[in-house]
Design an enzyme around this catalytic site. Structure first.
Site, PDB file in Angstrom:
ATOM      1  N   SER A  95      -2.011   0.172   6.667  1.00 21.02           N
ATOM      2  CA  SER A  95      -1.586  -1.161   7.081  1.00 21.02           C
ATOM      3  C   SER A  95      -2.278  -2.178   6.182  1.00 21.02           C
ATOM      4  O   SER A  95      -3.447  -1.983   5.813  1.00 21.02           O
ATOM      5  CB  SER A  95      -2.011  -1.405   8.532  1.00 21.02           C
ATOM      6  OG  SER A  95      -1.981  -2.786   8.828  1.00 21.02           O
ATOM      7  N   GLY A 114       1.880   3.140   2.235  1.00 19.71           N
ATOM      8  CA  GLY A 114       2.893   3.168   3.296  1.00 19.71           C
ATOM      9  C   GLY A 114       4.169   2.478   2.837  1.00 19.71           C
ATOM     10  O   GLY A 114       5.285   3.010   2.999  1.00 19.71           O
ATOM     11  N   HIS A 115       4.024   1.294   2.232  1.00 19.24           N
ATOM     12  CA  HIS A 115       5.207   0.600   1.702  1.00 19.24           C
ATOM     13  C   HIS A 115       5.839   1.415   0.565  1.00 19.24           C
ATOM     14  O   HIS A 115       7.063   1.524   0.464  1.00 19.24           O
ATOM     15  CB  HIS A 115       4.825  -0.754   1.094  1.00 19.24           C
ATOM     16  CG  HIS A 115       4.260  -1.747   2.061  1.00 19.24           C
ATOM     17  ND1 HIS A 115       2.961  -2.167   2.008  1.00 19.24           N
ATOM     18  CD2 HIS A 115       4.846  -2.423   3.085  1.00 19.24           C
ATOM     19  CE1 HIS A 115       2.754  -3.065   2.959  1.00 19.24           C
ATOM     20  NE2 HIS A 115       3.866  -3.233   3.630  1.00 19.24           N
ATOM     21  N   GLN A 129       6.683 -15.239  12.166  1.00 19.60           N
ATOM     22  CA  GLN A 129       6.196 -14.158  13.015  1.00 19.60           C
ATOM     23  C   GLN A 129       4.688 -14.244  13.262  1.00 19.60           C
ATOM     24  O   GLN A 129       4.084 -13.299  13.778  1.00 19.60           O
ATOM     25  CB  GLN A 129       6.615 -12.785  12.468  1.00 19.60           C
ATOM     26  CG  GLN A 129       6.036 -12.400  11.132  1.00 19.60           C
ATOM     27  CD  GLN A 129       6.728 -11.173  10.542  1.00 19.60           C
ATOM     28  OE1 GLN A 129       7.848 -11.241  10.047  1.00 19.60           O
ATOM     29  NE2 GLN A 129       6.074 -10.027  10.603  1.00 19.60           N
ATOM     30  N   LYS A 181       5.547   3.129  11.625  1.00 14.32           N
ATOM     31  CA  LYS A 181       4.242   2.604  12.064  1.00 14.32           C
ATOM     32  C   LYS A 181       4.470   1.385  12.960  1.00 14.32           C
ATOM     33  O   LYS A 181       3.799   1.204  13.959  1.00 14.32           O
ATOM     34  CB  LYS A 181       3.397   2.240  10.846  1.00 14.32           C
ATOM     35  CG  LYS A 181       1.969   1.984  11.184  1.00 14.32           C
ATOM     36  CD  LYS A 181       1.557   0.710  10.573  1.00 14.32           C
ATOM     37  CE  LYS A 181       0.485   0.030  11.326  1.00 14.32           C
ATOM     38  NZ  LYS A 181       0.587  -1.414  11.110  1.00 14.32           N
ATOM     39  N   HIS A 200       0.864  -1.185   0.000  1.00 15.39           N
ATOM     40  CA  HIS A 200       0.000   0.000   0.000  1.00 15.39           C
ATOM     41  C   HIS A 200       0.900   1.233   0.000  1.00 15.39           C
ATOM     42  O   HIS A 200       2.144   1.113  -0.020  1.00 15.39           O
ATOM     43  CB  HIS A 200      -0.947  -0.038   1.206  1.00 15.39           C
ATOM     44  CG  HIS A 200      -0.246  -0.280   2.514  1.00 15.39           C
ATOM     45  ND1 HIS A 200       0.662   0.612   3.045  1.00 15.39           N
ATOM     46  CD2 HIS A 200      -0.291  -1.334   3.362  1.00 15.39           C
ATOM     47  CE1 HIS A 200       1.117   0.132   4.183  1.00 15.39           C
ATOM     48  NE2 HIS A 200       0.581  -1.051   4.393  1.00 15.39           N
ATOM     49  N   GLY A 221       9.284   1.217   8.355  1.00 16.88           N
ATOM     50  CA  GLY A 221       8.308   2.255   8.699  1.00 16.88           C
ATOM     51  C   GLY A 221       8.204   2.452  10.200  1.00 16.88           C
ATOM     52  O   GLY A 221       8.280   1.487  10.978  1.00 16.88           O
TER      53      GLY A 221
HETATM   54  O1  PAF Z   1       6.960  -5.118   8.784  1.00 15.12           O
HETATM   55  C1  PAF Z   1       6.874  -6.146   8.069  1.00 15.12           C
HETATM   56  O2  PAF Z   1       6.232  -6.146   7.022  1.00 15.12           O
HETATM   57  C2  PAF Z   1       7.554  -7.426   8.523  1.00 15.12           C
HETATM   58  O3  PAF Z   1       7.520  -7.556   9.905  1.00 15.12           O
HETATM   59  C3  PAF Z   1       8.999  -7.557   7.989  1.00 15.12           C
HETATM   60  C4  PAF Z   1       9.903  -6.464   8.538  1.00 15.12           C
HETATM   61  C5  PAF Z   1       9.000  -7.510   6.478  1.00 15.12           C
HETATM   62  C6  PAF Z   1       9.592  -8.900   8.420  1.00 15.12           C
HETATM   63  O4  PAF Z   1       8.834  -9.969   7.948  1.00 15.12           O
END
Ligand code: PAF
Length: 292
Positions: free
Chosen positions: A185, A36-37, A61, A149, A34, A147
């Site tokens: 997000s 933000g990225h 994660q 965020k 999005h 970011g």
């Molecule tokens: O912020 C994210 O999108 C993820 O936590 C990252 C840093 C790409 C690690 O998987």
């Protein structure tokens, strides 16, 4: 734009760039890109000669029962967006090549990785630190952009890089918001229309509370009032809403002479939103040499 899935190909291309003296930046993402990225990508384009964006939805994660399977994915759309921004290389590693079946090594950061998001998601920073370390080892970037965020994540990555002597500069980039203040997000896509209407209240409450805290009043009653306001607005739970030292993330009872940060995670139905804001900078604080 090169689209690379194999580490050997990545290493060959990166090796050529390095021999030519290029400065390489990495923007690590989980895709579903999005604005933000894209702001991180544009910044990377400005500050480095070669720009790599990784797209990898990192299973490490996510805990069992979290949204790994339904996490938004849009590989074709992501690649089109990255190509349009002049990215040199999109790196999309395969899960099996990232984590061998007998993978047994994890990066565990303490300090800033304690509390806040780790309370509800104890697995999270171990997964993030491990995958970011692996991406750094594979890409060997000069710079990596994250970011604000995900402010706790940014500090965790900075601490890992400092403590493990990783030769990469971590660049933080301000949060990009929708016009009504909601932090962008990938998980905003989960919100129903009614939840989307309520969601920007998180930013409004943080903004008002940060203003109220800036004159040094005791934080506890203001933070309690902020949590109550979120619940009254329609949030179903507040995981945390706290003021912390902006560098160490140690809890603060009131704003002192060092920068403070207000951080929150709150749930709207099944969706967990996070956001954070600086509490007005104060004069007289020595900058932390490790913060950049
Ligand atoms: O912020 C994210 O999108 C993820 O936590 C990252 C840093 C790409 C690690 O998987």
């Amino acid at each position: 734009m090169e689209v690379v899935r194999e580490t050997a190909v990545l290493r060959r291309i990166l090796g050529g760039w390095r021999r030519a003296g290029a400065k390489v930046a990495l923007v690590p993402t989980m895709g579903a890109l999005h604005e933000g990225h894209l702001a991180l990508v544009r910044h990377g384009r400005e500050i480095a000669g070669r720009l790599v964006v990784s797209i990898f939805v990192n299973p490490a994660q996510f805990a069992p029962g979290e949204d790994f399977e339904r996490y938004p994915r849009d590989e074709a759309g992501d690649l089109t967006r990255l190509e349009a921004l002049g990215v040199d290389l999109a790196y999309l590693p395969d899960i099996g090549a990232m984590y061998a079946a007998d993978h047994a090594t994890w990066v565990v950061v303490e300090g800033p990785a304690r509390g806040l998001c780790a309370e509800a998601r104890p697995h999270f920073f171990r997964g993030v630190a491990t995958v970011v370390a692996k991406l750094f080892n594979r890409v060997q970037p000069d710079l990596a952009i994250f970011g604000e965020k995900d402010y706790q994540q940014l500090l965790v990555v900075r601490r890992m890089v400092r403590d493990l002597d990783m030769p990469v500069e971590i660049v933080g980039h301000p949060t990009v918001r929708e016009p009504d203040g909601l932090a962008m997000s990938s998980r905003n896509a989960y919100l129903s229309p009614e939840e989307r209407r309520v969601a920007p209240e998180l930013h409004r409450v943080l903004r008002d509370t940060a203003e109220a805290l800036a004159d040094g009043r005791p934080a506890a009653p203001l933070l309690a009032a902020a949590r109550a306001r979120l619940l009254a607005a329609g949030f179903t739970a507040v995981d945390y809403l706290e003021m912390r030292d902006a560098e160490s993330l140690e809890p603060l009872e009131a704003v002192g002479t060092c920068p403070a940060r207000l951080l929150a995670a709150a749930r709207l139905g099944a969706t967990r939103l996070i956001d954070n804001l600086a509490v007005a900078p104060v004069a007289g604080c020595e900058p932390n040499p490790f913060s950049r």
